[in-house]
Design a protein around this motif. Sequence first.
Motif, mmCIF file in Angstrom:
data_model
loop_
_atom_site.group_PDB
_atom_site.id
_atom_site.type_symbol
_atom_site.label_atom_id
_atom_site.label_comp_id
_atom_site.label_asym_id
_atom_site.label_seq_id
_atom_site.Cartn_x
_atom_site.Cartn_y
_atom_site.Cartn_z
ATOM 1 N N ASP A 254 -44.176 2.909 -38.572
ATOM 2 C CA ASP A 254 -43.962 3.858 -37.465
ATOM 3 C C ASP A 254 -45.195 4.023 -36.617
ATOM 4 O O ASP A 254 -46.280 4.312 -36.959
ATOM 5 C CB ASP A 254 -43.451 5.028 -37.873
ATOM 6 C CG ASP A 254 -42.045 5.084 -38.878
ATOM 7 O OD1 ASP A 254 -40.948 4.338 -38.125
ATOM 8 O OD2 ASP A 254 -42.098 5.712 -39.748
ATOM 9 N N PRO A 255 -45.191 3.430 -35.397
ATOM 10 C CA PRO A 255 -46.439 3.543 -34.569
ATOM 11 C C PRO A 255 -46.386 5.496 -34.260
ATOM 12 O O PRO A 255 -45.405 5.969 -34.503
ATOM 13 C CB PRO A 255 -46.023 3.000 -33.080
ATOM 14 C CG PRO A 255 -44.555 2.892 -33.189
ATOM 15 C CD PRO A 255 -43.999 2.750 -34.720
ATOM 16 N N GLY A 256 -47.624 5.945 -34.171
ATOM 17 C CA GLY A 256 -47.793 7.267 -34.049
ATOM 18 C C GLY A 256 -47.470 7.532 -32.485
ATOM 19 O O GLY A 256 -47.051 6.817 -31.810
ATOM 20 N N GLU A 257 -47.896 8.592 -32.508
ATOM 21 C CA GLU A 257 -47.793 9.369 -30.910
ATOM 22 C C GLU A 257 -48.556 8.534 -29.889
ATOM 23 O O GLU A 257 -48.129 8.551 -28.619
ATOM 24 C CB GLU A 257 -47.921 10.977 -30.872
ATOM 25 C CG GLU A 257 -46.878 11.643 -31.444
ATOM 26 C CD GLU A 257 -46.948 12.920 -31.533
ATOM 27 O OE1 GLU A 257 -48.196 13.568 -30.841
ATOM 28 O OE2 GLU A 257 -46.609 13.687 -32.452
ATOM 29 N N THR A 258 -49.726 7.988 -30.377
ATOM 30 C CA THR A 258 -50.601 6.909 -29.541
ATOM 31 C C THR A 258 -50.643 5.619 -30.131
ATOM 32 O O THR A 258 -50.456 5.540 -31.290
ATOM 33 C CB THR A 258 -51.945 7.881 -29.495
ATOM 34 O OG1 THR A 258 -52.562 7.620 -30.732
ATOM 35 C CG2 THR A 258 -51.926 9.286 -28.810
ATOM 36 N N ALA A 259 -51.371 4.636 -29.251
ATOM 37 C CA ALA A 259 -51.731 3.537 -29.916
ATOM 38 C C ALA A 259 -52.845 3.618 -30.835
ATOM 39 O O ALA A 259 -53.081 2.278 -31.415
ATOM 40 C CB ALA A 259 -52.004 2.580 -28.519
ATOM 41 N N ASP A 260 -53.297 4.576 -31.118
ATOM 42 C CA ASP A 260 -54.566 4.764 -31.963
ATOM 43 C C ASP A 260 -54.017 5.338 -33.294
ATOM 44 O O ASP A 260 -54.916 5.608 -34.230
ATOM 45 C CB ASP A 260 -55.582 5.648 -31.291
ATOM 46 C CG ASP A 260 -56.215 5.021 -30.224
ATOM 47 O OD1 ASP A 260 -56.092 3.868 -29.872
ATOM 48 O OD2 ASP A 260 -56.897 5.868 -29.470
ATOM 49 N N GLN A 261 -52.795 5.426 -33.634
ATOM 50 C CA GLN A 261 -52.324 6.051 -35.013
ATOM 51 C C GLN A 261 -51.261 5.028 -35.413
ATOM 52 O O GLN A 261 -50.010 4.658 -34.549
ATOM 53 C CB GLN A 261 -52.123 7.360 -34.758
ATOM 54 C CG GLN A 261 -51.691 8.086 -35.948
ATOM 55 C CD GLN A 261 -51.395 9.751 -35.658
ATOM 56 O OE1 GLN A 261 -50.397 9.952 -35.180
ATOM 57 N NE2 GLN A 261 -52.229 10.336 -36.107
ATOM 58 N N ALA A 262 -50.817 5.159 -36.674
ATOM 59 C CA ALA A 262 -49.628 4.410 -37.218
ATOM 60 C C ALA A 262 -49.720 4.867 -38.542
ATOM 61 O O ALA A 262 -50.260 5.170 -39.240
ATOM 62 C CB ALA A 262 -49.953 2.698 -37.279
ATOM 63 N N THR A 263 -48.394 4.723 -39.021
ATOM 64 C CA THR A 263 -47.580 5.080 -40.328
ATOM 65 C C THR A 263 -47.139 3.891 -40.799
ATOM 66 O O THR A 263 -45.964 3.386 -40.082
ATOM 67 C CB THR A 263 -46.893 6.227 -40.393
ATOM 68 O OG1 THR A 263 -47.461 7.398 -39.821
ATOM 69 C CG2 THR A 263 -46.539 6.956 -41.799
ATOM 70 N N ILE A 264 -47.523 3.465 -42.209
ATOM 71 C CA ILE A 264 -46.850 2.436 -42.914
ATOM 72 C C ILE A 264 -46.431 2.840 -44.090
ATOM 73 O O ILE A 264 -47.038 3.491 -44.949
ATOM 74 C CB ILE A 264 -47.773 1.107 -43.012
ATOM 75 C CG1 ILE A 264 -48.254 0.880 -41.622
ATOM 76 C CG2 ILE A 264 -46.945 0.278 -43.683
ATOM 77 C CD1 ILE A 264 -49.312 -0.396 -41.770
ATOM 78 N N ILE A 265 -45.004 2.543 -44.367
ATOM 79 C CA ILE A 265 -44.571 2.594 -45.973
ATOM 80 C C ILE A 265 -44.418 1.345 -46.560
ATOM 81 O O ILE A 265 -44.030 0.427 -45.949
ATOM 82 C CB ILE A 265 -43.052 3.468 -45.827
ATOM 83 C CG1 ILE A 265 -43.194 4.708 -45.191
ATOM 84 C CG2 ILE A 265 -42.538 3.330 -47.131
ATOM 85 C CD1 ILE A 265 -41.596 5.301 -44.852
ATOM 86 N N PHE A 266 -45.009 1.391 -47.725
ATOM 87 C CA PHE A 266 -45.138 0.163 -48.497
ATOM 88 C C PHE A 266 -45.143 0.339 -49.943
ATOM 89 O O PHE A 266 -44.859 1.353 -50.438
ATOM 90 C CB PHE A 266 -46.704 -0.703 -48.347
ATOM 91 C CG PHE A 266 -47.844 0.147 -48.559
ATOM 92 C CD1 PHE A 266 -48.133 -0.153 -50.115
ATOM 93 C CD2 PHE A 266 -48.407 0.811 -47.973
ATOM 94 C CE1 PHE A 266 -49.297 0.383 -50.497
ATOM 95 C CE2 PHE A 266 -49.492 1.832 -48.638
ATOM 96 C CZ PHE A 266 -49.971 1.409 -49.969
#
Length: 169
Positions: free
Chosen positions: A91-103
């Motif tokens: 899931d990209p975050g609210e900005t291009a400087d943040q991301a969430t990954i489930i693994f």
Amino acid sequence: MNLQTSASPSLCPCGSGAQLSSCCLPLIQGKESAPTAEALLRSRYTAFTRGDVDYILGTHHSRTRGEIKRDEIEDWSRNSKWLGLEIVQQDPGETADQATIIFCARYETEGKPQEHWERSLFEKEAGEWRFVDAQGLQQGPYRRAEPKVGRNDPCPCGSGKKFKKCCSA
């Protein structure tokens, strides 16, 4: 102790199917920066399989770096047989400087197979992707403590109305 897990020693342990020398190794050796949060996650997994603890520590965000314990990371890295990495959701975050990954990282400890499910937060710091924090995820199906209340069931509050017309509204 397992420092290489792929079937072919030249394949990258991260599961990308690429050669280690052109996938995660340049990142771990500091020759390249991770272009995405996923690339950083994959390289951190590969670092765990290789025992490259300095890379794992160095790719933590400065905001959370003080919370990690080197000896625990070394122990987990070196005393596990790493079996594979599966990226489940990004899931990209609210900005291009943040991301969430489930693994899910699969490994074996003391001959017992294990699965480590995690939701990880990544942020850019000074233009570089860094691991910020993680939330462990429950394995297996979710179990409710109480039975599920359907829309047309009597409301559990005792009003005598249907759930959809009472507390659900």
